[in-house]
Write an enzyme that holds these catalytic residues in place. Sequence first.
Site, short mmCIF file in Angstrom:
data_model
loop_
_atom_site.label_atom_id
_atom_site.label_comp_id
_atom_site.label_asym_id
_atom_site.label_seq_id
_atom_site.Cartn_x
_atom_site.Cartn_y
_atom_site.Cartn_z
N SER A 1 1.01 -1.11 0.28
CA SER A 1 -0.55 -0.46 -0.05
C SER A 1 0.89 1.33 -0.09
O SER A 1 1.70 1.24 0.30
CB SER A 1 -1.00 -0.08 0.99
OG SER A 1 -1.12 0.98 1.72
N TYR B 1 -0.69 -0.99 10.35
CA TYR B 1 -0.38 -1.36 8.68
C TYR B 1 0.23 -0.75 7.65
O TYR B 1 1.12 -1.80 7.13
CB TYR B 1 -1.92 -0.59 8.14
CG TYR B 1 -2.61 -0.37 6.99
CD1 TYR B 1 -3.40 -2.81 6.62
CD2 TYR B 1 -2.75 0.15 6.18
CE1 TYR B 1 -3.40 -2.19 5.74
CE2 TYR B 1 -2.66 -0.15 4.26
CZ TYR B 1 -2.92 -1.65 4.42
OH TYR B 1 -3.04 -1.41 3.12
N LYS C 1 2.76 -3.33 5.77
CA LYS C 1 2.75 -3.14 4.58
C LYS C 1 4.04 -2.88 4.40
O LYS C 1 5.06 -3.50 3.15
CB LYS C 1 2.02 -2.05 3.71
CG LYS C 1 1.00 -2.53 4.01
CD LYS C 1 0.53 -3.84 3.32
CE LYS C 1 -1.00 -3.81 2.68
NZ LYS C 1 -1.20 -5.43 2.03
#
Length: 277
Positions: free
Chosen positions: A154, A167, A171
């Site tokens: 991402s 997150y 990632k």
Amino acid sequence: MTAPLTDRVALVTGSGRGIGREIARKLAGAGAAVVVNDLDADVAAQTVDEITAAGGRATACAGSVTDPGFAQRFVDTATDTYGGLHIIVNNAGYTWDTVVQKMTDQQWDDILDVHLKAPFRILRAAQPVISAAVRAERAAGGPRITRKVVNISSVAGTAGNAGQINYSSAKAGVTGMTRTLAKEWGRYDVTVNCVAFGLIRTRLTEAAAGGDAHIDVDGRQIKVGVNPDLLARLEHGIPLGRAGTPAEAAGAVYLFCQPESDYVSGQVLVCGGGFTG
């Protein structure tokens, strides 16, 4: 004309809904046999039915990618059902956001487990299958077969994002895993690449923040949604002027799965309409 992925077998995690579903459909449409995964067995079965109704090949392997025994079961489903393994797409995941001072250990651990540990386990389980197949193919003197791994990251992982330290960290780890495995698995004729998504319209972004929208993760209700004003500002900052669709996201993954990318490895492709973070 023969479909470009004929005789290829693909694993796609989180492929019952959203982007994963479109990836599974795209690969199947190009001729691959696809093992579809989702937490919800009924949802996974629905995607399988859509693929087979369109003339493709697919089977389901439902369950959580974070379960300790899942990776081996997933790989075994491919080899037992279709006799091989050629494409792995590590797509499954979700977000559980808050600022660092409010984030619990469980939020941190669960997000790293699904986005980073689960792909690691799947790739580790796949290695003996891939190495044995490559040895057999080379001993037989046939053409070299390029296998593919596509990991999903991402722009939160490439540039960071406030409120998503778990997150974003996971990632970012995916990109390191990608580049390392590209160096380890080149000897097997495996390309390992990464697609980092920008803003893609899925059920995680379509719902309004503050509403009742949630996803069920192993019996735990995780609220989802984006403030509509924030979503509009985010779209305004995208050079193409809009969020992407799941089908467009799947197209970026397919770029790394098709034969034309057989000499591309260790790369991170941002699929964000021109937005890079």
